[in-house]
Write a protein that holds these residues in place. Structure first.
Motif, PDB file in Angstrom:
ATOM      1  N   UNK A 118      26.442 -17.681 -16.625  1.00  0.00           N
ATOM      2  CA  UNK A 118      26.155 -18.864 -17.243  1.00  0.00           C
ATOM      3  C   UNK A 118      25.284 -18.510 -18.799  1.00  0.00           C
ATOM      4  N   UNK A 119      25.128 -17.308 -18.972  1.00  0.00           N
ATOM      5  CA  UNK A 119      24.270 -16.995 -20.121  1.00  0.00           C
ATOM      6  C   UNK A 119      25.660 -16.503 -21.105  1.00  0.00           C
ATOM      7  N   UNK A 120      26.728 -16.711 -20.914  1.00  0.00           N
ATOM      8  CA  UNK A 120      27.877 -16.479 -21.938  1.00  0.00           C
ATOM      9  C   UNK A 120      28.457 -14.687 -21.684  1.00  0.00           C
ATOM     10  N   UNK A 121      27.727 -14.044 -21.083  1.00  0.00           N
ATOM     11  CA  UNK A 121      28.449 -12.722 -20.969  1.00  0.00           C
ATOM     12  C   UNK A 121      29.536 -12.533 -19.937  1.00  0.00           C
ATOM     13  N   UNK A 122      30.376 -11.661 -20.351  1.00  0.00           N
ATOM     14  CA  UNK A 122      31.469 -11.422 -19.465  1.00  0.00           C
ATOM     15  C   UNK A 122      30.977 -10.322 -18.236  1.00  0.00           C
ATOM     16  N   UNK A 123      31.385 -10.989 -17.018  1.00  0.00           N
ATOM     17  CA  UNK A 123      31.025 -10.049 -15.823  1.00  0.00           C
ATOM     18  C   UNK A 123      32.262  -9.245 -15.404  1.00  0.00           C
ATOM     19  N   UNK A 124      33.487  -9.818 -15.698  1.00  0.00           N
ATOM     20  CA  UNK A 124      34.531  -8.920 -15.489  1.00  0.00           C
ATOM     21  C   UNK A 124      35.751  -9.506 -16.035  1.00  0.00           C
ATOM     22  N   UNK A 125      36.625  -8.850 -16.273  1.00  0.00           N
ATOM     23  CA  UNK A 125      38.247  -8.803 -16.989  1.00  0.00           C
ATOM     24  C   UNK A 125      39.350  -8.630 -16.146  1.00  0.00           C
ATOM     25  N   UNK A 126      40.161  -9.584 -15.723  1.00  0.00           N
ATOM     26  CA  UNK A 126      41.446  -9.074 -14.714  1.00  0.00           C
ATOM     27  C   UNK A 126      42.522  -9.521 -15.667  1.00  0.00           C
ATOM     28  N   UNK A 127      43.483  -8.700 -15.616  1.00  0.00           N
ATOM     29  CA  UNK A 127      44.699  -8.932 -16.525  1.00  0.00           C
ATOM     30  C   UNK A 127      45.851  -8.804 -15.290  1.00  0.00           C
ATOM     31  N   UNK A 128      46.806  -9.737 -15.590  1.00  0.00           N
ATOM     32  CA  UNK A 128      47.879  -9.860 -14.442  1.00  0.00           C
ATOM     33  C   UNK A 128      49.230  -9.753 -14.956  1.00  0.00           C
TER      34      UNK A 128
END
Length: 181
Positions: A118-128
């Motif tokens: 909710x503060x705009x930071x990325x917590x995780x990234x998943x590529x598929x």
């Protein structure tokens, strides 16, 4: 039950998000619930995958792929994924899953799912990587065929260096799995 509830909510609200066009994003809002957490009281790794599924399904519904797949005997299928976790999503924290189709090559689509706090930071990234299987022809379709069947004229961009590395890594792992029986 809540997994089905989240799916039902996404499906019921898909129309309000409009038609999906290449380059668009699917944005689904969530809160980390007690049934999502592990012993560390943060979103567990299995929930990331399930929520990424909802982002993909949202894109498939809004692009018209689900309807077209049912009509033609096709099945959208995920081939594999790679995930990176960089920040915790703690209990009760609000976040969004931002999903997109990045590009495609031959029968392989590259997707991305970003978990944004909710503060705009990325917590995780998943590529598929995924494809569309034609059950009647017993083959994966060239994605350009699928795009044309959807009535679109979108062209893929060349895969980035990171996407090429992901595709190569995925292919290597698939080959290894096939060799080990």
């Amino acid at each position: 039950m809540y997994v089905w509830g989240r799916l039902a909510r996404m499906m019921a609200t898909a129309g309000s998000r409009g038609s999906y066009q290449m380059g668009d994003e699917s944005r689904l809002a969530f809160r980390c619930l007690p049934t999502d957490i592990d012993f560390n009281r943060h979103l567990n790794n299995a929930r990331y995958m399930m929520l990424a599924d909802l982002g993909r399904i949202d894109i498939f519904i809004r692009a018209g792929l689900i309807r077209l797949a049912r009509t033609n005997g096709w099945a959208p299928m995920i081939g594999g994924l790679q995930s990176a976790y960089v920040r915790e999503i703690k209990l009760w924290r609000r976040f969004e899953v931002v999903s997109s189709i990045e590009t495609w090559e031959d029968s392989q689509v590259i997707g991305k799912h970003r978990f944004v706090l909710d503060n705009g930071e990325t917590a995780a990234l998943i590529m598929t990587t995924a494809g569309v299987y034609d059950r009647n022809a017993r083959r994966f379709l060239d994605i350009d065929e699928v795009v044309a069947a959807l009535g679109r004229s979108a062209q893929p961009r060349p895969p980035s260096e990171a996407e090429r590395a992901f595709m190569a890594s995925h292919q290597n792992l698939r080959d290894q799995a096939k060799r080990t029986g």
